[in-house]
Motif scaffolding. Structure first.
Motif, PDB file in Angstrom:
ATOM      1  N   SER A  24       0.821  -1.215   0.000  1.00 50.71           N
ATOM      2  CA  SER A  24       0.000   0.000   0.000  1.00 50.71           C
ATOM      3  C   SER A  24       0.855   1.265   0.000  1.00 50.71           C
ATOM      4  O   SER A  24       0.518   2.246  -0.670  1.00 50.71           O
ATOM      5  CB  SER A  24      -0.975   0.008   1.180  1.00 50.71           C
ATOM      6  N   SER A  25       1.975   1.252   0.703  1.00 48.03           N
ATOM      7  CA  SER A  25       2.826   2.449   0.708  1.00 48.03           C
ATOM      8  C   SER A  25       3.526   2.634  -0.634  1.00 48.03           C
ATOM      9  O   SER A  25       3.707   3.764  -1.096  1.00 48.03           O
ATOM     10  CB  SER A  25       3.837   2.402   1.854  1.00 48.03           C
ATOM     11  N   MET A  26       3.889   1.530  -1.289  1.00 41.64           N
ATOM     12  CA  MET A  26       4.509   1.650  -2.612  1.00 41.64           C
ATOM     13  C   MET A  26       3.510   2.193  -3.631  1.00 41.64           C
ATOM     14  O   MET A  26       3.835   3.092  -4.409  1.00 41.64           O
ATOM     15  CB  MET A  26       5.061   0.302  -3.071  1.00 41.64           C
ATOM     16  N   VAL A  27       2.297   1.666  -3.624  1.00 36.82           N
ATOM     17  CA  VAL A  27       1.269   2.150  -4.553  1.00 36.82           C
ATOM     18  C   VAL A  27       0.965   3.620  -4.287  1.00 36.82           C
ATOM     19  O   VAL A  27       0.841   4.419  -5.219  1.00 36.82           O
ATOM     20  CB  VAL A  27      -0.009   1.281  -4.452  1.00 36.82           C
ATOM     21  N   HIS A  28       0.883   3.986  -3.022  1.00 36.23           N
ATOM     22  CA  HIS A  28       0.617   5.386  -2.670  1.00 36.23           C
ATOM     23  C   HIS A  28       1.728   6.300  -3.192  1.00 36.23           C
ATOM     24  O   HIS A  28       1.452   7.336  -3.799  1.00 36.23           O
ATOM     25  CB  HIS A  28       0.481   5.529  -1.152  1.00 36.23           C
ATOM     26  N   THR A  29       2.965   5.915  -2.965  1.00 31.75           N
ATOM     27  CA  THR A  29       4.097   6.740  -3.397  1.00 31.75           C
ATOM     28  C   THR A  29       4.148   6.858  -4.916  1.00 31.75           C
ATOM     29  O   THR A  29       4.316   7.956  -5.454  1.00 31.75           O
ATOM     30  CB  THR A  29       5.423   6.158  -2.862  1.00 31.75           C
TER      31      THR A  29
END
Length: 71
Positions: A24-29
């Protein structure tokens, strides 16, 4: 539930710089960078992710474009 990164890491150039590296943090970034027309994101020293913007961003010089067309 995945831990979130602090807001100052929303647009890091290299995903490995994030405090919490999860899906989720990779997709957000990547999404945040895409929204800022930053289509290239590193995932470590040997991996470059590119998101196709489906539009011209004019991020390359004319000389670079000519070089790529000729090679």
């Amino acid at each position: 539930m995945s831990q979130a990164n602090p807001p100052y890491q929303d647009r890091v150039e290299d995903l490995c710089q994030m405090s919490f590296l999860n899906e989720s943090s990779m997709v957000h970034t990547i999404s945040q960078r895409f929204g800022s027309n930053l289509i290239y994101t590193y995932a470590g020293p040997h991996c470059l992710l590119a998101v196709n913007p489906m539009q011209s961003l004019n991020i390359f010089s004319d000389m670079f474009v000519i070089f790529e067309l000729l090679n």
